[in-house]
Design a protein around this motif. Structure first.
Motif, PDB file in Angstrom:
ATOM      1  N   LEU A  75     -29.922  33.260  -7.420  1.00 25.14           N
ATOM      2  CA  LEU A  75     -29.919  31.977  -6.715  1.00 25.14           C
ATOM      3  C   LEU A  75     -28.956  31.043  -7.433  1.00 25.14           C
ATOM      4  O   LEU A  75     -28.776  31.139  -8.660  1.00 25.14           O
ATOM      5  CB  LEU A  75     -31.314  31.349  -6.700  1.00 25.14           C
ATOM      6  CG  LEU A  75     -32.389  32.109  -5.912  1.00 25.14           C
ATOM      7  CD1 LEU A  75     -33.747  31.442  -6.103  1.00 25.14           C
ATOM      8  CD2 LEU A  75     -32.038  32.165  -4.433  1.00 25.14           C
ATOM      9  N   VAL A  76     -28.335  30.134  -6.694  1.00 26.73           N
ATOM     10  CA  VAL A  76     -27.410  29.156  -7.285  1.00 26.73           C
ATOM     11  C   VAL A  76     -28.098  27.791  -7.314  1.00 26.73           C
ATOM     12  O   VAL A  76     -28.539  27.292  -6.283  1.00 26.73           O
ATOM     13  CB  VAL A  76     -26.083  29.076  -6.502  1.00 26.73           C
ATOM     14  CG1 VAL A  76     -25.205  27.974  -7.083  1.00 26.73           C
ATOM     15  CG2 VAL A  76     -25.365  30.422  -6.545  1.00 26.73           C
ATOM     16  N   VAL A  91     -38.138  27.369 -10.733  1.00 27.88           N
ATOM     17  CA  VAL A  91     -37.086  27.065  -9.760  1.00 27.88           C
ATOM     18  C   VAL A  91     -37.801  26.751  -8.458  1.00 27.88           C
ATOM     19  O   VAL A  91     -38.788  27.411  -8.108  1.00 27.88           O
ATOM     20  CB  VAL A  91     -36.115  28.256  -9.589  1.00 27.88           C
ATOM     21  CG1 VAL A  91     -35.127  27.986  -8.463  1.00 27.88           C
ATOM     22  CG2 VAL A  91     -35.373  28.540 -10.884  1.00 27.88           C
ATOM     23  N   ALA A  92     -37.316  25.716  -7.726  1.00 30.06           N
ATOM     24  CA  ALA A  92     -38.027  25.270  -6.529  1.00 30.06           C
ATOM     25  C   ALA A  92     -37.117  25.261  -5.317  1.00 30.06           C
ATOM     26  O   ALA A  92     -35.912  24.983  -5.418  1.00 30.06           O
ATOM     27  CB  ALA A  92     -38.611  23.872  -6.750  1.00 30.06           C
ATOM     28  N   VAL A  93     -37.716  25.568  -4.162  1.00 33.95           N
ATOM     29  CA  VAL A  93     -37.050  25.445  -2.865  1.00 33.95           C
ATOM     30  C   VAL A  93     -38.033  24.754  -1.922  1.00 33.95           C
ATOM     31  O   VAL A  93     -39.226  24.660  -2.216  1.00 33.95           O
ATOM     32  CB  VAL A  93     -36.659  26.824  -2.285  1.00 33.95           C
ATOM     33  CG1 VAL A  93     -35.616  27.500  -3.143  1.00 33.95           C
ATOM     34  CG2 VAL A  93     -37.885  27.717  -2.122  1.00 33.95           C
ATOM     35  N   ASN A  94     -37.531  24.263  -0.803  1.00 33.88           N
ATOM     36  CA  ASN A  94     -38.422  23.689   0.190  1.00 33.88           C
ATOM     37  C   ASN A  94     -39.165  24.825   0.896  1.00 33.88           C
ATOM     38  O   ASN A  94     -38.547  25.792   1.339  1.00 33.88           O
ATOM     39  CB  ASN A  94     -37.617  22.882   1.211  1.00 33.88           C
ATOM     40  CG  ASN A  94     -38.506  22.056   2.112  1.00 33.88           C
ATOM     41  OD1 ASN A  94     -39.268  22.581   2.919  1.00 33.88           O
ATOM     42  ND2 ASN A  94     -38.421  20.740   1.974  1.00 33.88           N
ATOM     43  N   GLY A 123     -42.450  26.805  -3.888  1.00 34.67           N
ATOM     44  CA  GLY A 123     -42.081  26.004  -2.719  1.00 34.67           C
ATOM     45  C   GLY A 123     -42.668  24.608  -2.859  1.00 34.67           C
ATOM     46  O   GLY A 123     -43.876  24.469  -3.057  1.00 34.67           O
ATOM     47  N   ASP A 124     -41.801  23.578  -2.765  1.00 32.30           N
ATOM     48  CA  ASP A 124     -42.284  22.206  -2.921  1.00 32.30           C
ATOM     49  C   ASP A 124     -41.553  21.301  -1.938  1.00 32.30           C
ATOM     50  O   ASP A 124     -40.319  21.362  -1.816  1.00 32.30           O
ATOM     51  CB  ASP A 124     -42.049  21.725  -4.349  1.00 32.30           C
ATOM     52  CG  ASP A 124     -42.845  20.476  -4.673  1.00 32.30           C
ATOM     53  OD1 ASP A 124     -43.909  20.606  -5.314  1.00 32.30           O
ATOM     54  OD2 ASP A 124     -42.421  19.371  -4.301  1.00 32.30           O
ATOM     55  N   ASP A 125     -42.301  20.430  -1.263  1.00 29.86           N
ATOM     56  CA  ASP A 125     -41.723  19.555  -0.237  1.00 29.86           C
ATOM     57  C   ASP A 125     -40.752  18.531  -0.809  1.00 29.86           C
ATOM     58  O   ASP A 125     -39.983  17.918  -0.064  1.00 29.86           O
ATOM     59  CB  ASP A 125     -42.841  18.823   0.521  1.00 29.86           C
ATOM     60  CG  ASP A 125     -43.605  19.753   1.449  1.00 29.86           C
ATOM     61  OD1 ASP A 125     -42.978  20.675   2.002  1.00 29.86           O
ATOM     62  OD2 ASP A 125     -44.815  19.559   1.613  1.00 29.86           O
ATOM     63  N   TYR A 126     -40.773  18.316  -2.128  1.00 33.69           N
ATOM     64  CA  TYR A 126     -39.837  17.359  -2.733  1.00 33.69           C
ATOM     65  C   TYR A 126     -38.390  17.814  -2.561  1.00 33.69           C
ATOM     66  O   TYR A 126     -37.479  16.996  -2.424  1.00 33.69           O
ATOM     67  CB  TYR A 126     -40.144  17.187  -4.221  1.00 33.69           C
ATOM     68  CG  TYR A 126     -39.046  16.465  -4.969  1.00 33.69           C
ATOM     69  CD1 TYR A 126     -38.896  15.083  -4.860  1.00 33.69           C
ATOM     70  CD2 TYR A 126     -38.132  17.168  -5.758  1.00 33.69           C
ATOM     71  CE1 TYR A 126     -37.872  14.420  -5.517  1.00 33.69           C
ATOM     72  CE2 TYR A 126     -37.105  16.514  -6.415  1.00 33.69           C
ATOM     73  CZ  TYR A 126     -36.979  15.144  -6.296  1.00 33.69           C
ATOM     74  OH  TYR A 126     -35.956  14.493  -6.950  1.00 33.69           O
ATOM     75  N   PHE A 131     -29.532  19.382   0.809  1.00 31.08           N
ATOM     76  CA  PHE A 131     -28.668  18.998  -0.306  1.00 31.08           C
ATOM     77  C   PHE A 131     -28.257  20.233  -1.094  1.00 31.08           C
ATOM     78  O   PHE A 131     -29.102  20.981  -1.592  1.00 31.08           O
ATOM     79  CB  PHE A 131     -29.381  18.019  -1.229  1.00 31.08           C
ATOM     80  CG  PHE A 131     -28.524  17.552  -2.386  1.00 31.08           C
ATOM     81  CD1 PHE A 131     -27.516  16.617  -2.186  1.00 31.08           C
ATOM     82  CD2 PHE A 131     -28.703  18.078  -3.659  1.00 31.08           C
ATOM     83  CE1 PHE A 131     -26.717  16.202  -3.234  1.00 31.08           C
ATOM     84  CE2 PHE A 131     -27.909  17.666  -4.716  1.00 31.08           C
ATOM     85  CZ  PHE A 131     -26.908  16.718  -4.506  1.00 31.08           C
ATOM     86  N   GLY A 132     -26.950  20.420  -1.207  1.00 26.35           N
ATOM     87  CA  GLY A 132     -26.427  21.553  -1.974  1.00 26.35           C
ATOM     88  C   GLY A 132     -26.915  22.879  -1.424  1.00 26.35           C
ATOM     89  O   GLY A 132     -26.908  23.110  -0.208  1.00 26.35           O
ATOM     90  N   THR A 133     -27.388  23.743  -2.317  1.00 25.26           N
ATOM     91  CA  THR A 133     -27.881  25.067  -1.903  1.00 25.26           C
ATOM     92  C   THR A 133     -29.345  25.025  -1.502  1.00 25.26           C
ATOM     93  O   THR A 133     -29.893  26.024  -1.042  1.00 25.26           O
ATOM     94  CB  THR A 133     -27.718  26.077  -3.057  1.00 25.26           C
ATOM     95  OG1 THR A 133     -28.500  25.635  -4.180  1.00 25.26           O
ATOM     96  CG2 THR A 133     -26.267  26.200  -3.468  1.00 25.26           C
ATOM     97  N   GLY A 134     -29.992  23.871  -1.694  1.00 25.51           N
ATOM     98  CA  GLY A 134     -31.414  23.783  -1.379  1.00 25.51           C
ATOM     99  C   GLY A 134     -32.289  24.383  -2.461  1.00 25.51           C
ATOM    100  O   GLY A 134     -33.493  24.563  -2.252  1.00 25.51           O
TER     101      GLY A 134
END
Length: 783
Positions: A75-76, A91-94, A123-126, A131-134
């Motif tokens: 992941l980037v 590491v977090a994603v939506n 996974g976090d809603d923040y 934005f960027g790679t997400g």
């Protein structure tokens, strides 16, 4: 009364507040992310951090997956602080980002580069998917938002810095480096391992310490906090309900935004000065408590105790100022608080609305039974230098007030500062403008001198002190007859004016207008434009210079010369108007006004102008008189047109001119009558002969034309002016004015200018265009 926040009585108030909030569960000790200054080695509150935009870099890093998913091996993530990746624990994603659904479903793990640490993907809603790679790296010990994500997903906190922002043992091979050395080393190592994807320039807001300007480091630490949300709601309501008013009102929105998004306040500081936190510990049995008095022996086991070594944020003590200055919570405070609490007005700068204003409201509501600390908050402008820079010793652009006083005088400096204020906009201070207000002080002196030298026979208008009833509220109490038979009224025993002529009625009407704009402190609600000192100063300047000096005093000369009742009435009016004007000017120009007032036979028994009663329109004998204002307005138009024509053509004031006027207004009959009634004054003041005014006046040959809203004024110039030379001059002036107007109109027709320019710039441009158009019309009329 002087008060120092380290005084014993003030220290007692601080302890009372701390202990009370501690007992009420509003103060707690917790391990949270805070703003840390590695130079001052202390924690800072959120609002003690200055954010400035800086151009840095955004590094895109490849984070390898422990086990590839659907052919994806890494992941980037993007970061402005690559050195903090040494403390990443996730590491977090939506969770709704379709690109990463499969990874979340598979419970993907990431192997952190350079450390080998395995961290989860959460996974976090923040996370902003757009934005960027997400994908964002999560460093709970070094970012406030990451701290919250870590709390929600139970991520480990790894602090990689010591108190001086030096990498500690958790940084592995980078230990011992400064944060900036570590940044370079980490980027180089990632590049060597092929894990640096791209680097791009990036402008972002960077926090700095308000004390030393060092870059702030978000740092997980054990600190003392105040739980702010329960305290913020009453303070929000106090402003919403109008019990506290901001001036200008737009600052209320800033206050609301901060209060509605408030976070807990870090109040502990690791400094060598200030009030120590009144919490005591027993290491023998583990007892801990807050106390208003020092505790040396443990109440449970009798062992020696120790006090917390941290000190309180200076704003913790400052927030108590409205009531701690009255020696609260001692019994002596009861009388002082009854007299001085709440105060009326707080005047302060916008940069401490949060640091001080909001916290004074919060603490006062809590400890003063819900009573606000002050009614009005003035957010005053900041004085900048002529180029718009903040004045500072380091820049060398500061101004020494004593030097300005030496050159221009204290009154001119004070009034000049006020005149340069426009609302709450920061003002670019121009010392050269103070010369104008030094001239204004001279104008006041000369006007007063004229009045005083014409009072040699002035005996009436003021009652003897003993004849005036003593009234606390200043209402009209008595009238008596003076030595010359004039009546005087006790509104502070002031001379009563007498309006015998249009000029008298006009100046009293203009004074009434000025007084009507004054704010009455007895009103519970202030107008939106209250405390607009700059606008008030400009109104006073215009009234005294343009109306009282330039016109009424000139008209008064003829009335004084008449003698008899006309002279007596004019003397009375001059004293009355000058007295009221001095009272209004006094807060701005205390020295010259006091000096003149002491010499003026106003009849007021007050020992000083400073304590004399403030004038209010409803208490004085002056009312608006539209007819008088119309009459003198027409007189001013005619005389002004003649004087401007003399100036334009270089004609001596001694040259007698022939002048006539054509009435253009809708109320022509009235205006004709008003002008004819004043023809003698017009002829005397303008040095003209045979003045006539009518609706059917024809323009004489070889005459100049001045057009006003109500009149066409014809000034005969036959034999006085070279008309051909004047025609050429006007033609050149018209061409130049036309060019200016076209440029302004082109700018106003440009959508880009209207979209990007500041509102005040657009307004100014429109005003300049309108003025150029008016000038063009006047030139055409002249031609």
């Amino acid at each position: 009364n002087e008060k120092f926040s380290m005084d014993p009585s003030y220290a007692a108030a601080i302890r009372r507040v701390f202990v009370q909030w501690y007992r009420d569960g509003l103060i707690y000790r917790g391990h949270r992310i805070i703003n840390w200054c590695p130079r001052c080695t202390t924690a800072l509150a959120d609002d003690e951090v200055k954010h400035t935009d800086e151009v840095g870099h955004l590094w895109h890093l490849r984070y390898p997956l422990v086990t590839p998913v659907d052919g994806r091996e890494y992941l980037v993530v993007a970061t402005t602080r690559p050195e903090t990746m040494l403390g990443d624990t996730g590491v977090a994603v939506n969770p709704h980002d379709e690109r990463y659904q499969a990874l979340l479903a598979a419970g993907a793990k990431i192997r952190l580069p350079l450390t080998g640490r395995v961290v989860p993907l959460v996974g976090d809603d923040y996370v902003d998917a757009d934005f960027g790679t997400g994908v964002v790296k999560v460093t709970p010990a070094h970012d406030a938002n990451d701290f919250e994500i870590g709390q929600r997903h139970d991520l480990e906190q790894i602090n990689i810095f010591d108190e001086y922002a030096i990498v500690n043992e958790n940084g592995g091979r980078f230990a011992g480096m400064t944060r900036y050395e570590a940044r370079e080393a980490v980027v180089a190592a990632l590049q060597e391992e092929g894990l640096l994807a791209t680097v791009e320039e990036h402008e972002h807001a960077v926090g700095h310490c308000y004390r030393c300007d060092s870059t702030i480091e978000p740092w997980a630490s054990e600190q003392w906090f105040v739980a702010m949300r329960p305290l913020a709601e009453p303070a929000l309501n106090a402003v919403r309900e109008g019990r506290v008013l901001f001036h200008p009102r737009r600052w209320e929105n800033i206050y609301f935004h901060w209060m509605e998004n408030i976070r807990d306040w870090c109040i502990s500081r690791q400094l060598w000065w200030g009030h120590r936190i009144p919490v005591f510990y027993c290491d023998a049995c583990g007892w801990t408590d807050a106390s208003e008095t020092d505790v040396t022996l443990c109440p449970h086991c009798g062992a020696a105790t120790r006090q917390d070594e941290d000190v309180l944020d200076t704003w913790f003590s400052s927030q108590l100022w409205p009531f701690a200055t009255a020696d609260w919570p001692t019994p002596d405070s009861v009388v002082a608080l009854a007299r001085y609490y709440p105060t009326q007005v707080l005047s302060t700068a916008r940069d401490i609305i949060f640091l001080w204003v909001a916290r004074m409201v919060i603490s006062s509501l809590y400890f003063m039974d819900g009573e606000v600390p002050f009614r009005d908050v003035i957010i005053h402008p900041t004085v900048l230098d002529k180029q718009g820079n903040i004045m500072s010793k380091s820049r060398g652009n500061g101004v020494d007030p004593m030097e300005l006083i030496g050159v221009y005088g204290a009154d001119a400096m004070r009034f000049g500062l006020a005149m340069q204020v426009t609302g709450s906009q920061d003002l670019k201070f121009d010392r050269e403008k103070l010369a104008i207000y030094r001239n204004f002080a001279t104008k006041i002196h000369n006007a007063a001198r004229f009045v005083l030298i014409n009072l040699g026979d002035f005996e009436g208008g003021a009652a003897e002190v003993g004849d005036i009833a003593d009234t606390a509220d200043g209402d009209v109490a008595a009238t008596t007859a003076g030595a010359c038979g004039c009546s005087a009224v006790a509104v502070g025993a002031r001379v009563r004016p007498e309006a015998r002529s249009a000029a008298d009625r006009w100046i009293l009407s203009r004074l009434a207008e000025l007084l009507n704009d004054q704010e009455d402190p007895a009103r519970e609600k202030k107008a939106d434009n209250a405390y607009n000192f700059g606008a008030e100063a400009r109104a006073l300047y215009g009234f005294f210079w343009n109306e009282f000096c330039d016109w009424y005093i000139e008209l008064a000369k003829g009335q004084l010369a008449q003698g008899g009742d006309a002279r007596v009435a004019t003397q009375r009016n001059l004293v009355f108007v000058l007295d009221i004007a001095l009272r209004l000017l006094h807060p701005y120009m205390p020295f010259i006004t006091e000096s003149i007032w002491q010499s003026l036979p106003h009849g007021d028994s007050s020992p000083s102008l400073m304590v004399a009663r403030w004038p209010f329109a409803g208490e004085l004998d002056c009312r608006r008189d539209p007819l008088a204002e119309r009459a003198i307005g027409l007189l001013i138009e005619v005389i002004g047109a003649v004087r401007s024509t003399r100036a334009r053509y270089g004609l001596s004031p001694k040259v007698t001119l022939r002048v006539s006027a054509k009435i253009l207004s809708k109320q022509a009959e009235l205006d004709t009558e008003l002008l004819r009634a004043q023809s003698v004054q017009i002829e005397q003041l303008a040095n003209i002969e045979g003045f006539t005014a009518a609706t059917d006046t024809l323009k004489p040959d070889q005459s100049s034309v001045v057009v006003t809203p109500a009149l066409e004024i014809y000034i005969v110039l036959e034999g006085l002016v070279d008309f051909e030379a004047e025609r050429q001059r006007l033609t050149r002036e018209r061409l130049a004015t036309q060019t200016v107007l076209e440029k302004l109109e082109k700018k106003l027709a440009n959508p880009g200018f209207l979209a990007k320019a500041a509102e005040e710039v657009i307004v100014k441009t429109r005003q300049e265009a309108a003025e150029a158009a008016r000038t063009l019309e006047q030139i055409d009329a002249q031609l």
